[in-house]
Design a protein around this motif. Structure first.
Motif, PDB file in Angstrom:
ATOM      1  N   THR A   1      -5.246  -1.400   1.349  1.00  0.00           N
ATOM      2  CA  THR A   1      -4.279  -2.155   2.152  1.00  0.00           C
ATOM      3  C   THR A   1      -3.655  -3.276   1.332  1.00  0.00           C
ATOM      4  O   THR A   1      -2.448  -3.521   1.405  1.00  0.00           O
ATOM      5  CB  THR A   1      -4.955  -2.727   3.404  1.00  0.00           C
ATOM      6  OG1 THR A   1      -5.510  -1.655   4.173  1.00  0.00           O
ATOM      7  CG2 THR A   1      -3.977  -3.502   4.266  1.00  0.00           C
ATOM      8  N   ALA A   2      -4.467  -3.945   0.533  1.00  0.00           N
ATOM      9  CA  ALA A   2      -3.961  -5.049  -0.289  1.00  0.00           C
ATOM     10  C   ALA A   2      -2.920  -4.560  -1.289  1.00  0.00           C
ATOM     11  O   ALA A   2      -1.882  -5.206  -1.500  1.00  0.00           O
ATOM     12  CB  ALA A   2      -5.111  -5.732  -1.012  1.00  0.00           C
ATOM     13  N   LEU A   3      -3.177  -3.403  -1.923  1.00  0.00           N
ATOM     14  CA  LEU A   3      -2.209  -2.895  -2.893  1.00  0.00           C
ATOM     15  C   LEU A   3      -0.919  -2.457  -2.202  1.00  0.00           C
ATOM     16  O   LEU A   3       0.181  -2.815  -2.645  1.00  0.00           O
ATOM     17  CB  LEU A   3      -2.802  -1.727  -3.685  1.00  0.00           C
ATOM     18  CG  LEU A   3      -1.844  -1.082  -4.700  1.00  0.00           C
ATOM     19  CD1 LEU A   3      -1.265  -2.112  -5.660  1.00  0.00           C
ATOM     20  CD2 LEU A   3      -2.528   0.041  -5.464  1.00  0.00           C
ATOM     21  N   SER A   4      -1.027  -1.693  -1.124  1.00  0.00           N
ATOM     22  CA  SER A   4       0.197  -1.232  -0.454  1.00  0.00           C
ATOM     23  C   SER A   4       0.982  -2.404   0.131  1.00  0.00           C
ATOM     24  O   SER A   4       2.216  -2.384   0.155  1.00  0.00           O
ATOM     25  CB  SER A   4      -0.148  -0.217   0.638  1.00  0.00           C
ATOM     26  OG  SER A   4      -0.974  -0.786   1.635  1.00  0.00           O
ATOM     27  N   ASP A   5       0.274  -3.443   0.559  1.00  0.00           N
ATOM     28  CA  ASP A   5       0.942  -4.632   1.090  1.00  0.00           C
ATOM     29  C   ASP A   5       1.728  -5.350  -0.006  1.00  0.00           C
ATOM     30  O   ASP A   5       2.765  -5.967   0.258  1.00  0.00           O
ATOM     31  CB  ASP A   5      -0.097  -5.569   1.706  1.00  0.00           C
ATOM     32  CG  ASP A   5       0.521  -6.627   2.611  1.00  0.00           C
ATOM     33  OD1 ASP A   5       1.556  -6.326   3.239  1.00  0.00           O
ATOM     34  OD2 ASP A   5      -0.026  -7.737   2.697  1.00  0.00           O
ATOM     35  N   TYR A   6       1.269  -5.242  -1.243  1.00  0.00           N
ATOM     36  CA  TYR A   6       2.017  -5.801  -2.369  1.00  0.00           C
ATOM     37  C   TYR A   6       3.206  -4.913  -2.729  1.00  0.00           C
ATOM     38  O   TYR A   6       4.316  -5.410  -2.964  1.00  0.00           O
ATOM     39  CB  TYR A   6       1.109  -5.956  -3.592  1.00  0.00           C
ATOM     40  CG  TYR A   6       1.865  -6.234  -4.871  1.00  0.00           C
ATOM     41  CD1 TYR A   6       2.449  -7.471  -5.102  1.00  0.00           C
ATOM     42  CD2 TYR A   6       2.040  -5.224  -5.815  1.00  0.00           C
ATOM     43  CE1 TYR A   6       3.174  -7.722  -6.265  1.00  0.00           C
ATOM     44  CE2 TYR A   6       2.758  -5.456  -6.979  1.00  0.00           C
ATOM     45  CZ  TYR A   6       3.329  -6.712  -7.198  1.00  0.00           C
ATOM     46  OH  TYR A   6       4.055  -6.947  -8.343  1.00  0.00           O
ATOM     47  N   VAL A   7       2.987  -3.603  -2.757  1.00  0.00           N
ATOM     48  CA  VAL A   7       4.038  -2.678  -3.188  1.00  0.00           C
ATOM     49  C   VAL A   7       5.276  -2.781  -2.298  1.00  0.00           C
ATOM     50  O   VAL A   7       6.405  -2.682  -2.784  1.00  0.00           O
ATOM     51  CB  VAL A   7       3.497  -1.231  -3.242  1.00  0.00           C
ATOM     52  CG1 VAL A   7       4.624  -0.220  -3.454  1.00  0.00           C
ATOM     53  CG2 VAL A   7       2.466  -1.101  -4.370  1.00  0.00           C
ATOM     54  N   VAL A   8       5.092  -3.016  -0.996  1.00  0.00           N
ATOM     55  CA  VAL A   8       6.263  -3.107  -0.108  1.00  0.00           C
ATOM     56  C   VAL A   8       7.118  -4.343  -0.391  1.00  0.00           C
ATOM     57  O   VAL A   8       8.258  -4.419   0.065  1.00  0.00           O
ATOM     58  CB  VAL A   8       5.863  -3.099   1.393  1.00  0.00           C
ATOM     59  CG1 VAL A   8       5.135  -1.828   1.751  1.00  0.00           C
ATOM     60  CG2 VAL A   8       5.054  -4.335   1.775  1.00  0.00           C
ATOM     61  N   THR A   9       6.581  -5.287  -1.143  1.00  0.00           N
ATOM     62  CA  THR A   9       7.372  -6.487  -1.490  1.00  0.00           C
ATOM     63  C   THR A   9       8.197  -6.280  -2.753  1.00  0.00           C
ATOM     64  O   THR A   9       8.943  -7.178  -3.151  1.00  0.00           O
ATOM     65  CB  THR A   9       6.459  -7.710  -1.702  1.00  0.00           C
ATOM     66  OG1 THR A   9       5.679  -7.526  -2.899  1.00  0.00           O
ATOM     67  CG2 THR A   9       5.533  -7.924  -0.512  1.00  0.00           C
ATOM     68  N   GLN A  10       8.058  -5.110  -3.379  1.00  0.00           N
ATOM     69  CA  GLN A  10       8.715  -4.853  -4.661  1.00  0.00           C
ATOM     70  C   GLN A  10       9.742  -3.732  -4.540  1.00  0.00           C
ATOM     71  O   GLN A  10       9.627  -2.851  -3.682  1.00  0.00           O
ATOM     72  CB  GLN A  10       7.660  -4.442  -5.704  1.00  0.00           C
ATOM     73  CG  GLN A  10       6.527  -5.426  -5.864  1.00  0.00           C
ATOM     74  CD  GLN A  10       7.004  -6.776  -6.374  1.00  0.00           C
ATOM     75  OE1 GLN A  10       7.631  -6.859  -7.429  1.00  0.00           O
ATOM     76  NE2 GLN A  10       6.698  -7.830  -5.638  1.00  0.00           N
ATOM     77  N   LEU A  11      10.728  -3.749  -5.404  1.00  0.00           N
ATOM     78  CA  LEU A  11      11.647  -2.628  -5.533  1.00  0.00           C
ATOM     79  C   LEU A  11      11.077  -1.679  -6.577  1.00  0.00           C
ATOM     80  O   LEU A  11      10.777  -2.090  -7.693  1.00  0.00           O
ATOM     81  CB  LEU A  11      13.040  -3.112  -5.956  1.00  0.00           C
ATOM     82  CG  LEU A  11      13.802  -3.929  -4.907  1.00  0.00           C
ATOM     83  CD1 LEU A  11      15.113  -4.448  -5.497  1.00  0.00           C
ATOM     84  CD2 LEU A  11      14.080  -3.097  -3.660  1.00  0.00           C
ATOM     85  N   GLY A  12      10.903  -0.430  -6.199  1.00  0.00           N
ATOM     86  CA  GLY A  12      10.287   0.537  -7.102  1.00  0.00           C
ATOM     87  C   GLY A  12       8.940   0.973  -6.576  1.00  0.00           C
ATOM     88  O   GLY A  12       8.164   0.164  -6.052  1.00  0.00           O
ATOM     89  N   ALA A  13       8.653   2.271  -6.724  1.00  0.00           N
ATOM     90  CA  ALA A  13       7.440   2.843  -6.145  1.00  0.00           C
ATOM     91  C   ALA A  13       6.175   2.468  -6.912  1.00  0.00           C
ATOM     92  O   ALA A  13       5.084   2.444  -6.342  1.00  0.00           O
ATOM     93  CB  ALA A  13       7.570   4.364  -6.085  1.00  0.00           C
TER      94      ALA A  13
END
Length: 295
Positions: A270-282
């Motif tokens: 959850t922590a990683l996916s919560d970070y990824v949604v704040t970034q542009l790029g998969a």
């Protein structure tokens, strides 16, 4: 600690915009995140002998994966999806009969791996579906992670019923639950939970079922106990959700393979996916502080 060895099977493709291109595909994104976390990842796929294939092979290697099992096919183009914008609304034209629809069985498969990953899109045509069947039958995997990704009509109930008997960890989304339930003949008032219970009863190898709930996080159904464990709720404001689910899967699998308990796997994913949604790029770079919290 020995690095987990993982085979990721499926598509790599390019989203082609009017003025740019972006590499993607759930199995590629999953494999890239898993490699960044420290696993040894082999990517089983196919690309064409074209410029997009050259670029894809370069990206696979740049992400720290081996492309020894990624075939270069002269008869098919590298997978792509044309993305066009009309009044700010994107439309997608996903090309069929491309290289990843014809993934061959690698000449020398490993006898065993820590995990085998597969999704649904790459098995929409018979050649790649046959290769997936061979991998499931011939490669001994401690964990088989089946990530259900519904993409229009590019999946089948036959695929589900072929892969599920091998699956130890299954993932689907709340959005996908109604489509899957209809295909598998499952009903219930709380459809996601009903799905979990029915699948656990029918497929004895299933240990855990992950259900993603968008902004509400996710839960894991622990089949041996009939218990549901909910994730922390994500707290970040989403900039882009592209790759978030794949990062969640990769982080969960990595921590599962390295011995973390279920609650820790869920919290770290959850922590990683919560970070990824704040970034542009998969597959963005990980800050050191984040990396220390997710593995």
């Amino acid at each position: 600690m020995k690095k987990p060895a993982v085979l990721s099977f499926g598509e790599v493709l390019w989203d082609l915009f009017p003025d740019s291109r972006v590499i993607g595909g759930a199995p590629f994104n999953f494999a890239a995140h898993l490699s960044k976390l420290g696993a040894e990842v082999a990517f089983v796929s196919a690309v064409g002998q074209d410029d997009l294939g050259d670029a894809a092979a370069e990206e696979i290697r740049a992400m720290g994966m081996t492309d020894a099992y990624t075939a270069r096919l002269g008869d098919y183009v590298t997978g792509f999806c044309k993305v066009t914008l009309e009044n700010g609304t994107p439309s997608y034209d996903l090309k069929r009969d491309v290289a990843y629809d014809h993934i061959p069985v690698p000449a020398e498969l490993p006898k065993s791996v820590d995990a085998l990953y597969c999704g649904t899109l790459a098995s929409r045509m018979e050649d790649s579906f046959a290769t997936l069947k061979t991998l499931l039958a011939e490669v001994e995997a401690k964990e088989v992670f089946f990530d259900v990704n519904i993409r229009g009509n590019d999946w089948s109930a036959e695929l589900l019923r072929t892969v599920l008997p091998y699956t130890t960890v299954l993932k689907f989304s709340r959005e996908e639950s109604a489509v899957l339930a209809e295909a598998l003949g499952i009903t219930g008032e709380d459809l996601c939970v009903a799905m979990c219970r029915a699948l656990a009863a029918e497929y004895p190898k299933l240990k855990q079922i992950l259900v993603t709930l968008d902004k509400d996080g996710s839960f894991v159904y622990i089949t041996g106990e009939g218990r549901i464990l909910y994730s922390p709720k994500p707290g970040s404001r989403a900039v882009s959700t592209v790759g978030a689910g794949d990062s969640f899967s990769a982080c969960y699998v990595y921590n599962l393979l390295t011995g973390a308990d279920t609650e820790t796997c869920l919290a770290r994913a959850t922590a990683l996916s919560d970070y990824v949604v704040t970034q542009l790029g998969a597959v963005p770079e990980y800050p050191a502080e984040l990396l220390s919290r997710i593995k």
